[in-house]
Each structure stands twice: as structure tokens, then as C-alpha cells.
Motif scaffolding. Structure first.
Motif, PDB file in Angstrom:
ATOM      1  N   ALA A 129      -8.035   1.932 -10.239  1.00 20.29           N
ATOM      2  CA  ALA A 129      -8.305   0.554 -10.147  1.00 20.29           C
ATOM      3  C   ALA A 129      -8.487   0.147 -11.464  1.00 20.29           C
ATOM      4  CB  ALA A 129      -9.755   0.341  -9.325  1.00 20.29           C
TER       5      ALA A 129
ATOM      6  N   VAL B  35      -9.217  -0.096  -4.595  1.00 19.51           N
ATOM      7  CA  VAL B  35      -8.400  -0.685  -5.743  1.00 19.51           C
ATOM      8  C   VAL B  35      -8.280  -2.249  -5.517  1.00 19.51           C
ATOM      9  CG1 VAL B  35      -6.011  -0.784  -6.855  1.00 19.51           C
ATOM     10  CG2 VAL B  35      -7.356   1.480  -6.155  1.00 19.51           C
ATOM     11  N   CYS B 110      -0.778   1.998  -2.280  1.00 23.23           N
ATOM     12  CA  CYS B 110      -1.614   3.097  -2.582  1.00 23.23           C
ATOM     13  C   CYS B 110      -1.240   4.382  -1.868  1.00 23.23           C
ATOM     14  CB  CYS B 110      -2.977   2.788  -1.700  1.00 23.23           C
ATOM     15  SG  CYS B 110      -3.775   1.492  -2.605  1.00 23.23           S
TER      16      CYS B 110
END
Lengths: 147, 147
Positions: A129, B35, B110
């Protein structure tokens, strides 16, 4: 202006420390050119860039990889004000090289994937992130002079 | 209709046959929620998602991540007609769950990072290109019934 916590600065530096500029410099182009082949249009004068083997052995791409990573290094070391430092780079990509700015985001994704392959579990969700926040700021700085 | 070469089919089935769905599914979903925090809005009924540790240990997230991978498995087993295979799922996500289809790409990204971290240097540019092509078809099929 983008704000960075102490933790985020530490994370970005921590990821960057593990990057081997010579190794990653060619790998990121291999990923970008193979996964997003239209990027080849910017490399007409670079010779053979059409297979992974050709890409990782291409001296012009290796040199350009070093240039890109050294610019990223500048951003890591000047995280609070690299946007201004990137203005002339942005103008060059807009006026001279005429790069579609969407490609900055694609190259950033390839950089993240290259780092994920290398760092593996160390690129945990929080680290990812923060790293993506940093690369988004870089992409924004690269796009800043486009009109 | 999407065309798959024999090599691409072999790459996709090989990647998925080496995955523990109970491990990779939750990892991808957890990463997405950390994220891209706005995606947490879809999981309001799942309990505690207040911080990264809560998300990582939430049993509902664990179960759902596994479910998502089993859903992907259906696409792997029906690569020549993912669109039809996913028609009902697409209707479900549009009409019942009201998921913004942009989020499918975020979860796909992801999952790519989880696979990259797992395979390390084995996640070559060609394998990345094939995996991303597969996920792009999946994402498109999931969005197909939206109107």
C-alpha cells in the motif's frame, strides 16, 4: 501536496534499499514490453526488443533502465519535494518523447511486480500500500506538465 | 471470442494446479482490503475490519477469499467460454451485491502480486502476460451483465 508519515518514509526507503538497480533495470523493461507490447512504439531505434532474451541483453534498454531507476532514487531521497524536481522530466516526456501518460502507470505496475517477485512475503499488504502510494506520486509528478 | 494458445492454457492450468486456494484466496482479498480500503464497504456484515490485523484474522474474509479462488477455478476449467460460465455471477455482483465493476480489476491486481510473490523469479514476463490476459477476460466476463 502528498503527506508522508515516518512509518511510510521508512517503508519506502526499506523497499528501495533492497532494489538492485542493475538487476531490476532490465527486468522492468522486459515486463513492460512483453506484457504491454504497444510500448514498443517508443523504442523504434533500440534494435531487437521483441523477446525477453533480446530485451535483457539490449544495452540501450539497460542504460535507460539505469536512468529510470536513478530518477526514482531521486524521488526516494527527496520524497517531500520531488514533484518540482520532476517538472523538466515531465515536460521532456510530454513535448519531446510524446509518451502517453497512461504508460507511466503501466511501468509503475511492472516495477511493483518486479519488486514483488524479488521481495516476496516482505512485500506484505501494508508495504505494498505504501509503495503504491509512492509510485502514484511519482506517476503524478511525471504527468504534471502534460496539458 | 478469446483465443488461447496451447502454451497459454498450459501456463494457466499449471499456475492454478500449484495453488492452495485456502491460502492464496484469502491473501489476495486481504491485500485488496488493505491496499484499496474503500473495498471494505462491501464487507460491512463481515465483522471487525478496523485494522490490518483484524482483516488478516477475520474468518469471514478467510472463507470469502477461498470462495473467490474456487470461482476462478471455474474459469480455468472453462477457458473457452468464461463469459457464459460467469453470466450468473455477473448478475449477482451487479443486481444483488452492487459491486462497482472497477473493483474486479483491483482484486485481480492484488491476486497478481500474491502470485508474483509466490513464484518469485518463476513469474517471468511471458507468464505475467498470460496470467494478466486470463484475469482481464475474467474481469470482463464479471462486468458483462451490468447495465
Amino acid at each position: 501536496m502528498v503527506k508522508w508519515t515516518e512509518e511510510e518514509r521508512r517503508i519506502v526507503r526499506g523497499v528501495w534499499e533492497k532494489v538492485d538497480i542493475d538487476e531490476i533495470g532490465t527486468e522492468l523493461w522486459a515486463r513492460a514490453l512483453i506484457v504491454y507490447p504497444w510500448i514498443e512504439r517508443y523504442f523504434g531505434s533500440f534494435g531487437d526488443i521483441f523477446t525477453t532474451t533480446a530485451i535483457v541483453n539490449n544495452p540501450k534498454l539497460a542504460a535507460l533502465g539505469k536512468v529510470v531507476l536513478s530518477a526514482l532514487d531521486t524521488a526516494v531521497k527527496n520524497i517531500d519535494h520531488f514533484k518540482a524536481m520532476y517538472a523538466s522530466l515531465s515536460r521532456q516526456h510530454y513535448e519531446k518523447i510524446k509518451v502517453d501518460p497512461d504508460n507511466f502507470r503501466l511501468l509503475a505496475e511492472c516495477i511493483t511486480i518486479t519488486i514483488a517477485c524479488k521481495l516476496r512475503a516482505e512485500l506484505n499488504p501494508q508495504v505494498q500500500a505504501t509503495w503504491q502510494k509512492f509510485l502514484s506520486a511519482v506517476v503524478e509528478a511525471m504527468s504534471s506538465q502534460y496539458k | 471470442m478469446v483465443a488461447w494458445s496451447d502454451q497459454e492454457r498450459s501456463i494457466i492450468t499449471s499456475i492454478f494446479s500449484n495453488l492452495d486456494y485456502n491460502d492464496v484466496g484469502p491473501k489476495a482479498l486481504i491485500r485488496c482490503l488493505i491496499v484499496y480500503p474503500w473495498t471494505q464497504r462491501y464487507f460491512a456484515s463481515f465483522g471487525n475490519l478496523y485494522n490490518a490485523d483484524a482483516i488478516k484474522t477475520n474468518p469471514n474474509i478467510q472463507a470469502h477469499g477461498t470462495k473467490v479462488l474456487h470461482g476462478l477455478d471455474r474459469a480455468v476449467k472453462n477457458m473457452d467460454d468464461i463469459k457464459t460460465t460467469y453470466a450468473e455471477l455477473s448478475v449477482l455482483h451487479s443486481e444483488k451485491l452492487h459491486v462497482d465493476p472497477d473493483n474486479f480489476k483491483l482484486l485481480a491486481d492484488c491476486l497478481t502480486i500474491v502470485i508474483a510473490a509466490k513464484m518469485g523469479s518463476g513469474f517471468t514476463p511471458e507468464i505475467q502476460a498470460t496470467f494478466q490476459k486470463f484475469l482481464a477476460v475474467v474481469v470482463s466476463a464479471l462486468g458483462k451483465q451490468y447495465h
